[in-house]
Design a protein around this motif. Structure first.
Motif, short mmCIF file in Angstrom:
data_model
loop_
_atom_site.label_atom_id
_atom_site.label_comp_id
_atom_site.label_asym_id
_atom_site.label_seq_id
_atom_site.Cartn_x
_atom_site.Cartn_y
_atom_site.Cartn_z
N PHE A 111 -0.77 -16.84 2.92
CA PHE A 111 0.41 -16.41 2.17
C PHE A 111 0.25 -16.73 0.69
O PHE A 111 0.45 -15.85 -0.18
CB PHE A 111 1.65 -17.09 2.74
CG PHE A 111 2.90 -16.92 1.91
CD1 PHE A 111 3.36 -15.66 1.56
CD2 PHE A 111 3.62 -18.04 1.49
CE1 PHE A 111 4.53 -15.51 0.80
CE2 PHE A 111 4.78 -17.90 0.74
CZ PHE A 111 5.23 -16.63 0.39
N CYS A 112 -0.12 -17.96 0.39
CA CYS A 112 -0.25 -18.36 -1.02
C CYS A 112 -1.36 -17.58 -1.72
O CYS A 112 -1.22 -17.19 -2.89
CB CYS A 112 -0.49 -19.86 -1.11
SG CYS A 112 0.91 -20.85 -0.52
N ARG A 113 -2.45 -17.34 -1.02
CA ARG A 113 -3.54 -16.55 -1.60
C ARG A 113 -3.08 -15.11 -1.88
O ARG A 113 -3.40 -14.52 -2.92
CB ARG A 113 -4.76 -16.55 -0.67
CG ARG A 113 -5.97 -15.83 -1.25
CD ARG A 113 -7.23 -16.11 -0.45
NE ARG A 113 -7.07 -15.76 0.96
CZ ARG A 113 -6.96 -16.64 1.95
NH1 ARG A 113 -6.97 -17.94 1.69
NH2 ARG A 113 -6.83 -16.24 3.19
N ALA A 114 -2.32 -14.54 -0.94
CA ALA A 114 -1.82 -13.17 -1.13
C ALA A 114 -0.90 -13.10 -2.34
O ALA A 114 -0.92 -12.12 -3.10
CB ALA A 114 -1.10 -12.70 0.14
N VAL A 115 -0.07 -14.13 -2.54
CA VAL A 115 0.82 -14.15 -3.70
C VAL A 115 0.00 -14.24 -4.98
O VAL A 115 0.22 -13.49 -5.94
CB VAL A 115 1.80 -15.33 -3.61
CG1 VAL A 115 2.55 -15.52 -4.93
CG2 VAL A 115 2.79 -15.11 -2.46
N ARG A 116 -0.97 -15.15 -5.01
CA ARG A 116 -1.75 -15.38 -6.23
C ARG A 116 -2.62 -14.17 -6.60
O ARG A 116 -2.77 -13.84 -7.79
CB ARG A 116 -2.67 -16.59 -6.05
CG ARG A 116 -1.95 -17.93 -6.11
CD ARG A 116 -2.97 -19.06 -6.09
NE ARG A 116 -2.35 -20.34 -6.33
CZ ARG A 116 -1.96 -20.79 -7.51
NH1 ARG A 116 -2.17 -20.05 -8.57
NH2 ARG A 116 -1.38 -21.96 -7.63
N GLU A 117 -3.18 -13.51 -5.58
CA GLU A 117 -4.17 -12.46 -5.83
C GLU A 117 -3.61 -11.06 -5.61
O GLU A 117 -4.36 -10.08 -5.62
CB GLU A 117 -5.39 -12.69 -4.93
CG GLU A 117 -6.06 -14.04 -5.16
CD GLU A 117 -7.24 -14.27 -4.24
OE1 GLU A 117 -7.74 -13.29 -3.64
OE2 GLU A 117 -7.66 -15.44 -4.11
N SER A 118 -2.28 -10.96 -5.41
CA SER A 118 -1.62 -9.66 -5.21
C SER A 118 -2.25 -8.89 -4.04
O SER A 118 -2.53 -7.69 -4.14
CB SER A 118 -1.67 -8.83 -6.50
OG SER A 118 -1.00 -9.50 -7.55
N LEU A 119 -2.46 -9.61 -2.95
CA LEU A 119 -3.04 -9.00 -1.75
C LEU A 119 -1.93 -8.47 -0.85
O LEU A 119 -0.76 -8.83 -1.01
CB LEU A 119 -3.86 -10.05 -1.00
CG LEU A 119 -5.04 -10.66 -1.76
CD1 LEU A 119 -5.67 -11.77 -0.92
CD2 LEU A 119 -6.07 -9.60 -2.11
N PRO A 120 -2.28 -7.63 0.13
CA PRO A 120 -1.26 -7.20 1.10
C PRO A 120 -0.74 -8.39 1.89
O PRO A 120 -1.40 -9.43 1.99
CB PRO A 120 -2.04 -6.23 2.01
CG PRO A 120 -3.23 -5.81 1.22
CD PRO A 120 -3.57 -6.98 0.36
N PRO A 121 0.44 -8.27 2.48
CA PRO A 121 0.98 -9.38 3.27
C PRO A 121 0.06 -9.71 4.44
O PRO A 121 -0.45 -8.80 5.11
CB PRO A 121 2.34 -8.86 3.75
CG PRO A 121 2.28 -7.39 3.58
CD PRO A 121 1.35 -7.11 2.45
N PRO A 122 -0.19 -10.98 4.72
CA PRO A 122 -1.05 -11.35 5.85
C PRO A 122 -0.56 -10.79 7.18
O PRO A 122 -1.37 -10.42 8.03
CB PRO A 122 -1.00 -12.88 5.83
CG PRO A 122 -0.68 -13.23 4.42
CD PRO A 122 0.23 -12.16 3.93
N VAL A 123 0.74 -10.74 7.38
CA VAL A 123 1.35 -10.03 8.52
C VAL A 123 2.37 -9.07 7.93
O VAL A 123 3.31 -9.50 7.26
CB VAL A 123 2.06 -11.00 9.49
CG1 VAL A 123 2.75 -10.24 10.61
CG2 VAL A 123 1.07 -12.01 10.06
N SER A 124 2.17 -7.79 8.16
CA SER A 124 3.08 -6.83 7.55
C SER A 124 4.46 -6.93 8.19
O SER A 124 4.58 -7.12 9.41
CB SER A 124 2.54 -5.41 7.69
OG SER A 124 2.84 -4.88 8.96
N PRO A 125 5.52 -6.80 7.39
CA PRO A 125 6.86 -6.82 7.98
C PRO A 125 7.09 -5.65 8.93
O PRO A 125 7.91 -5.76 9.85
CB PRO A 125 7.78 -6.77 6.76
CG PRO A 125 6.95 -6.24 5.65
CD PRO A 125 5.55 -6.68 5.92
N ALA A 126 6.35 -4.56 8.74
CA ALA A 126 6.48 -3.44 9.68
C ALA A 126 6.00 -3.83 11.07
O ALA A 126 6.61 -3.46 12.08
CB ALA A 126 5.69 -2.23 9.16
#
Length: 341
Positions: free
Chosen positions: A295-310
């Protein structure tokens, strides 16, 4: 790492799961938990000695006063939607515990709000981050199992006094519904269920569910809050053998169908016979730490969500469909979105 370089994070809810989040987050070098909100004064007092974070009784006050880049929501399910919507409106990225929300409408509102705010929203389907599950997924992608025949998930344990606002299907079966889709890449096209209520005062505390997947494989779910010891396992049976995963011990074993080795690739074995067993070596890691790092890596690097809310919404839809199937005594063919890859 300089203090100014650390991700400023707020934690909302420090019940049982929230305290686990605090423990893990406090050990991440690139994260600083700057504020915590919980309406219960005893819970706030219990964590005060564990963290220098500022404490609030009201999450709205936390979001108004603190400059947080990300928020972890570990509240009861009924509060997932309002807290997440407020955090997104305040400009924070959000990891919300599973299930994503209490209802489909709430989950859709959360997804829409994240899209409008341009912020990441992910959901804590923690079993995806279990090292045994991640290794199993790689072997399945390599076709080590061949065609899948059956997947059997068992999630049993004692009744948790902390859970009052949902039953065992929405609280626990969402783990395995998500795992089945994550591991197989298939959708549930047909389901049946039986539930029972023995200890819980409002909702079901036992589920047996039967699923049919896209390619015809059968899924079986056993979930309850009635077993004195915890069981967390998933078994996948296919034409080339059987995988057994003990999720608690992070153990993965493959039991080979010896006859399958004698059959050329692309041909279906006509017999089943016991062959070798392989116990895979893996490095144990706490799934919650892997999840929070992602999660923190996705926030920092503007990555897709680790688990998509869909995907989390589909797990909720399937859980609700199981409850409905049990209540009506009828089979249900749910309509779900394709798996996010």
């Amino acid at each position: 790492m300089a203090m100014t370089d650390r991700l400023r994070l707020g934690l909302i809810g420090v019940g049982t799961m929230g305290r686990h989040h605090l423990r893990v987050l406090s050990g991440l070098a690139d994260v600083m938990v700057v504020a915590i909100a919980d309406p219960d004064p005893e819970r706030r007092a219990a964590v005060a000695a564990l963290t220098p974070a500022r404490l609030y009784a009201d999450y709205g006050e936390l979001l108004d006063r603190e400059r947080v880049e990300a928020v972890v929501v570990a509240t009861p399910t009924r509060l997932h939607a309002p807290v997440t919507l407020a955090a997104l409106a305040a400009g924070a990225h959000v990891l919300v515990e599973k299930p994503i929300a209490a209802t489909r409408a709430e989950a859709e509102a959360m997804i829409a709000a994240a899209r409008q705010a341009g912020r990441l929203l992910t959901v804590g389907h923690i079993e995806r981050f279990n090292p045994a599950v991640q290794l199993l997924q790689r072997h399945l992608q390599e076709r080590m199992l061949g065609r899948l025949y059956q997947v059997h998930a068992r999630r049993l344990g004692p009744f948790p006094a902390r859970i009052r606002d949902v039953g065992v299907v929405v609280d626990l079966a969402t783990h395995d519904l998500d795992l089945i889709r994550f591991l197989t890449g298939q959708e549930v096209v047909h389901l049946l269920a039986e539930t029972a209520q023995h200890i819980h005062t409002q909702y079901e505390d036992l589920l047996v569910g039967l699923l049919r997947l896209t390619d015809g494989a059968i899924g079986l779910l056993e979930v309850n809050w009635l077993t004195p010891t915890k069981v967390r396992e998933i078994i996948l049976t296919g034409e080339r053998g059987m995988f057994h995963v003990d999720l608690l011990r992070q153990e993965l074993v493959f039991y080979e169908n010896e006859h399958a080795r004698l059959v050329p690739n692309g041909h279906r074995p006509a017999q089943i016979s016991a062959g070798n067993s392989i116990r895979f070596h893996l490095e144990p890691r706490e799934p919650l730490q892997v999840e929070l790092e992602a999660f923190c890596r996705a926030v920092r690097e503007s990555l897709p969500p680790p688990v998509s809310p869909a995907d989390a919404l589909v797990a909720l839809d399937l859980a609700r469909a199981l409850v409905a199937a049990a209540q009506t005594g009828s089979a249900i063919s749910p309509t779900v979105l394709p798996m996010t890859r």
